[in-house]
Design a protein around this motif. Structure first.
Motif, PDB file in Angstrom:
ATOM      1  N   SER A 184       8.114   8.890  -5.897  1.00  0.00           N
ATOM      2  CA  SER A 184       8.590   8.039  -6.793  1.00  0.00           C
ATOM      3  C   SER A 184       9.056   8.652  -7.784  1.00  0.00           C
ATOM      4  CB  SER A 184       7.240   7.221  -7.419  1.00  0.00           C
ATOM      5  OG  SER A 184       6.627   6.463  -6.411  1.00  0.00           O
TER       6      SER A 184
ATOM      7  N   TRP B  67       4.521  -0.963  -4.902  1.00  0.00           N
ATOM      8  CA  TRP B  67       5.474  -0.653  -3.642  1.00  0.00           C
ATOM      9  C   TRP B  67       6.358  -1.684  -3.142  1.00  0.00           C
ATOM     10  CZ3 TRP B  67       6.084  -1.786   1.274  1.00  0.00           C
ATOM     11  CH2 TRP B  67       6.925  -0.965   2.153  1.00  0.00           C
TER      12      TRP B  67
ATOM     13  N   VAL C 151       1.255   5.297  -0.523  1.00  0.00           N
ATOM     14  CA  VAL C 151       0.361   4.310  -1.186  1.00  0.00           C
ATOM     15  C   VAL C 151      -0.639   3.797  -0.101  1.00  0.00           C
ATOM     16  CG1 VAL C 151       0.418   1.617  -1.617  1.00  0.00           C
ATOM     17  CG2 VAL C 151       2.157   3.373  -2.561  1.00  0.00           C
TER      18      VAL C 151
ATOM     19  N   LEU D  33       4.823   3.075  -9.886  1.00  0.00           N
ATOM     20  CA  LEU D  33       4.143   4.031  -8.805  1.00  0.00           C
ATOM     21  C   LEU D  33       3.802   5.384  -9.241  1.00  0.00           C
ATOM     22  CD1 LEU D  33       5.992   2.993  -5.489  1.00  0.00           C
ATOM     23  CD2 LEU D  33       3.604   2.755  -5.989  1.00  0.00           C
TER      24      LEU D  33
END
Length: 137
Positions: free
Chosen positions: A19, A85, A65, A114
């Motif tokens: 991220s 996400w 995730v 994130l």
């Protein structure tokens, strides 16, 4: 030693790194191509590989995730990771297909979310065994 390479153990590190790299990619793009346009005339503004990095980051982020949400001890963390996400994927895919007019700065919100959620999850929401992941706090 085997746990050092286990994705479920390192998923928050991978997720926050992916991220953060996605965020850096998004921040750098306007500057790189503004400088690039002065040097090259009549060529596409961005190389193909640069545009595919977004999709690579989304794929890595999805894996991170998935594993982080599967192994977190907090239900709200699962929800937060998946919402962030989905928003990030939507903004990136919207930019690729130009479906809606969304400001380009919108990508920073889910990307930063994130990064923050993965770091928080790594520090405060880790399961030590499979039984704790079943409890919702």
């Amino acid at each position: 030693m085997l746990n050092a390479f286990n994705i479920s153990v390192r998923s928050d590190l991978f997720g926050s790194a992916a991220s953060a790299l996605c965020l850096a990619h998004c921040l750098a793009t306007p500057f790189l191509f503004a400088a690039h346009t002065g040097h090259v005339h009549g060529h596409e503004a961005s190389p193909f590989w640069w545009g595919t990095l977004d999709l690579v980051f989304i794929a890595i982020s999805w894996l991170a995730v998935y594993w982080s949400a599967k192994h977190t001890s907090k239900k709200w963390m699962r929800v937060g990771l998946w919402i962030s996400w989905v928003l990030l994927a939507f903004v990136i895919l919207n930019e690729k297909f130009e479906l809606l007019h969304i400001p380009e700065a919108a990508i920073y919100i889910p990307s930063l979310a994130l990064v923050g959620l993965h770091l928080y999850n790594r520090k405060y929401c880790q399961c030590q065994d499979e039984a704790c992941c079943a409890t919702d706090s």
